[in-house]
Design a protein around this motif. Structure first.
Motif, PDB file in Angstrom:
ATOM      1  N   VAL A  90      -2.252   6.106   4.605  1.00 56.82           N
ATOM      2  CA  VAL A  90      -2.030   5.556   3.267  1.00 56.82           C
ATOM      3  C   VAL A  90      -2.130   6.686   2.253  1.00 56.82           C
ATOM      4  CG1 VAL A  90      -2.852   3.891   1.557  1.00 56.82           C
ATOM      5  CG2 VAL A  90      -3.031   3.353   3.989  1.00 56.82           C
ATOM      6  N   CYS A  91      -1.062   6.908   1.500  1.00 54.08           N
ATOM      7  CA  CYS A  91      -1.052   7.921   0.443  1.00 54.08           C
ATOM      8  C   CYS A  91      -0.943   7.210  -0.892  1.00 54.08           C
ATOM      9  CB  CYS A  91       0.118   8.878   0.626  1.00 54.08           C
ATOM     10  SG  CYS A  91      -0.010   9.870   2.131  1.00 54.08           S
ATOM     11  N   TYR A  92      -1.625   7.729  -1.897  1.00 58.76           N
ATOM     12  CA  TYR A  92      -1.626   7.085  -3.204  1.00 58.76           C
ATOM     13  C   TYR A  92      -1.618   8.155  -4.275  1.00 58.76           C
ATOM     14  CZ  TYR A  92      -6.398   7.759  -1.621  1.00 58.76           C
ATOM     15  OH  TYR A  92      -7.532   8.289  -1.069  1.00 58.76           O
ATOM     16  N   ARG A  93      -0.946   7.839  -5.387  1.00 59.06           N
ATOM     17  CA  ARG A  93      -0.795   8.771  -6.503  1.00 59.06           C
ATOM     18  C   ARG A  93      -1.149   8.027  -7.781  1.00 59.06           C
ATOM     19  NH1 ARG A  93       1.811  13.480  -7.450  1.00 59.06           N
ATOM     20  NH2 ARG A  93       2.737  13.461  -5.386  1.00 59.06           N
ATOM     21  N   ALA A  94      -2.123   8.558  -8.522  1.00 58.42           N
ATOM     22  CA  ALA A  94      -2.502   8.011  -9.824  1.00 58.42           C
ATOM     23  C   ALA A  94      -1.724   8.786 -10.881  1.00 58.42           C
ATOM     24  CB  ALA A  94      -3.999   8.145 -10.055  1.00 58.42           C
ATOM     25  N   ILE A  95      -0.994   8.055 -11.715  1.00 61.24           N
ATOM     26  CA  ILE A  95      -0.135   8.690 -12.707  1.00 61.24           C
ATOM     27  C   ILE A  95      -0.511   8.165 -14.086  1.00 61.24           C
ATOM     28  CG2 ILE A  95       2.251   9.072 -13.431  1.00 61.24           C
ATOM     29  CD1 ILE A  95       2.953   8.271 -10.441  1.00 61.24           C
TER      30      ILE A  95
ATOM     31  N   ARG B 127      -6.388   5.839   7.231  1.00 61.96           N
ATOM     32  CA  ARG B 127      -6.321   4.361   7.150  1.00 61.96           C
ATOM     33  C   ARG B 127      -7.342   3.906   6.118  1.00 61.96           C
ATOM     34  NH1 ARG B 127      -8.805   5.368  11.963  1.00 61.96           N
ATOM     35  NH2 ARG B 127      -6.884   5.109  13.103  1.00 61.96           N
ATOM     36  N   VAL B 128      -7.174   2.696   5.622  1.00 64.40           N
ATOM     37  CA  VAL B 128      -8.133   2.108   4.695  1.00 64.40           C
ATOM     38  C   VAL B 128      -8.616   0.808   5.335  1.00 64.40           C
ATOM     39  CG1 VAL B 128      -8.534   1.193   2.388  1.00 64.40           C
ATOM     40  CG2 VAL B 128      -6.986   3.121   2.692  1.00 64.40           C
ATOM     41  N   ARG B 129      -9.879   0.822   5.778  1.00 58.85           N
ATOM     42  CA  ARG B 129     -10.457  -0.377   6.400  1.00 58.85           C
ATOM     43  C   ARG B 129     -10.909  -1.351   5.324  1.00 58.85           C
ATOM     44  NH1 ARG B 129     -12.680   3.819  10.072  1.00 58.85           N
ATOM     45  NH2 ARG B 129     -11.563   3.571  12.015  1.00 58.85           N
TER      46      ARG B 129
ATOM     47  N   THR C  58      10.440   2.117   8.003  1.00 56.42           N
ATOM     48  CA  THR C  58       9.109   1.548   8.192  1.00 56.42           C
ATOM     49  C   THR C  58       8.102   2.028   7.152  1.00 56.42           C
ATOM     50  OG1 THR C  58       8.500   3.272   9.759  1.00 56.42           O
ATOM     51  CG2 THR C  58       9.461   1.263  10.669  1.00 56.42           C
ATOM     52  N   ILE C  59       8.498   2.918   6.261  1.00 58.26           N
ATOM     53  CA  ILE C  59       7.622   3.367   5.175  1.00 58.26           C
ATOM     54  C   ILE C  59       7.651   2.299   4.086  1.00 58.26           C
ATOM     55  CG2 ILE C  59       7.311   5.067   3.339  1.00 58.26           C
ATOM     56  CD1 ILE C  59       8.524   7.138   5.242  1.00 58.26           C
ATOM     57  N   THR C  60       6.470   1.841   3.667  1.00 57.59           N
ATOM     58  CA  THR C  60       6.419   0.864   2.583  1.00 57.59           C
ATOM     59  C   THR C  60       5.826   1.525   1.345  1.00 57.59           C
ATOM     60  OG1 THR C  60       4.260   0.064   3.297  1.00 57.59           O
ATOM     61  CG2 THR C  60       6.178  -1.102   4.144  1.00 57.59           C
ATOM     62  N   THR C  61       6.430   1.259   0.218  1.00 54.35           N
ATOM     63  CA  THR C  61       5.985   1.833  -1.050  1.00 54.35           C
ATOM     64  C   THR C  61       5.868   0.722  -2.073  1.00 54.35           C
ATOM     65  OG1 THR C  61       7.140   3.887  -0.541  1.00 54.35           O
ATOM     66  CG2 THR C  61       6.526   3.539  -2.829  1.00 54.35           C
ATOM     67  N   ARG C  62       4.794   0.777  -2.865  1.00 56.63           N
ATOM     68  CA  ARG C  62       4.650  -0.173  -3.966  1.00 56.63           C
ATOM     69  C   ARG C  62       3.928   0.522  -5.101  1.00 56.63           C
ATOM     70  NH1 ARG C  62      -0.507  -3.421  -3.524  1.00 56.63           N
ATOM     71  NH2 ARG C  62      -1.679  -2.340  -1.910  1.00 56.63           N
ATOM     72  N   THR C  63       4.178   0.047  -6.296  1.00 55.73           N
ATOM     73  CA  THR C  63       3.562   0.621  -7.482  1.00 55.73           C
ATOM     74  C   THR C  63       2.898  -0.506  -8.268  1.00 55.73           C
ATOM     75  OG1 THR C  63       5.219   2.359  -7.572  1.00 55.73           O
ATOM     76  CG2 THR C  63       3.990   1.933  -9.590  1.00 55.73           C
ATOM     77  N   VAL C  64       1.656  -0.272  -8.670  1.00 52.69           N
ATOM     78  CA  VAL C  64       0.918  -1.251  -9.470  1.00 52.69           C
ATOM     79  C   VAL C  64       0.657  -0.615 -10.838  1.00 52.69           C
ATOM     80  CG1 VAL C  64      -1.161  -2.663  -9.638  1.00 52.69           C
ATOM     81  CG2 VAL C  64      -0.135  -2.205  -7.399  1.00 52.69           C
TER      82      VAL C  64
ATOM     83  N   ALA D 169       0.869   4.523  -7.406  1.00 48.41           N
ATOM     84  CA  ALA D 169       1.899   4.324  -6.384  1.00 48.41           C
ATOM     85  C   ALA D 169       1.244   4.487  -5.019  1.00 48.41           C
ATOM     86  CB  ALA D 169       3.019   5.340  -6.568  1.00 48.41           C
ATOM     87  N   VAL D 170       1.483   3.522  -4.142  1.00 46.79           N
ATOM     88  CA  VAL D 170       0.887   3.532  -2.803  1.00 46.79           C
ATOM     89  C   VAL D 170       2.014   3.570  -1.787  1.00 46.79           C
ATOM     90  CG1 VAL D 170      -0.589   2.307  -1.173  1.00 46.79           C
ATOM     91  CG2 VAL D 170      -1.059   2.173  -3.628  1.00 46.79           C
ATOM     92  N   ARG D 171       1.857   4.452  -0.808  1.00 46.94           N
ATOM     93  CA  ARG D 171       2.857   4.597   0.243  1.00 46.94           C
ATOM     94  C   ARG D 171       2.160   4.532   1.593  1.00 46.94           C
ATOM     95  NH1 ARG D 171       7.155   9.562   0.536  1.00 46.94           N
ATOM     96  NH2 ARG D 171       8.796   8.269   1.353  1.00 46.94           N
TER      97      ARG D 171
END
Length: 158
Positions: free
Chosen positions: A65-70, A82-84, A42-48, A56-58
């Motif tokens: 919601v966890c996000y990593r700027a690389i 959460r992100v409303r 049920t964990i969704t991950t995507r990278t933009v 990368a957003v997980r």
């Protein structure tokens, strides 16, 4: 006094019980723990991607919601419960700033030291802006679809 037949049956029963126990332990060690596989599914991950940088957003099963700027100089990460639709979450990496934005966020403006300003690229609820080497992030401004703005002051790490 026990007969030799009783002794053989007792030893045979003990051996069979031990074999069943060994098989059960090995089967448990070979497979995932109860619920772990379901939680990972049920964990969704995507990278933009934003040029050579990316975010990368997980999204965890709890909704966090966890996000990593690389970027080329390193990375940073953060999480929000959460992100409303009217919210953003951001993290400042060594040469940029990236994060997530709700559906009602139209733009993200990044104010820099030395009177610099950059507009973050916003794509699919994810944003990123390069920060030139001589500058630091001072503030982040979210612009909503109705035109309203909110400024967040960014403090330098110590």
């Amino acid at each position: 006094m026990r007969s030799s037949r009783d002794r053989v049956l007792a030893v045979g029963g003990l051996a069979a019980g031990a074999a069943v126990a060994v098989v059960a332990v090995l089967a448990a060690l070979g497979g995932p723990a109860q619920g772990v596989a379901a939680a990972q599914a049920t964990i969704t991950t995507r990278t933009v991607a934003f040029g050579s940088s990316h975010v990368a957003v997980r999204v965890l099963p709890s909704g966090t919601v966890c996000y990593r700027a690389i970027d080329s100089a390193g990375s940073s990460h953060s999480c929000r419960t959460r992100v409303r639709v009217n919210e953003i979450g951001y993290t400042v990496s060594p040469r940029g700033i990236g994060g997530v934005a709700g559906a009602n966020v139209r733009a993200v403006i990044v104010k820099l030291t030395r009177r610099g300003t950059v507009w973050a690229k916003l794509r699919d609820g994810v944003f990123y802006a390069d920060v030139p080497a001589a500058y630091r992030v001072r503030a982040v401004i979210k612009v909503l679809r109705d035109g309203s703005r909110r400024t967040f002051t960014v403090t330098a790490p110590r």
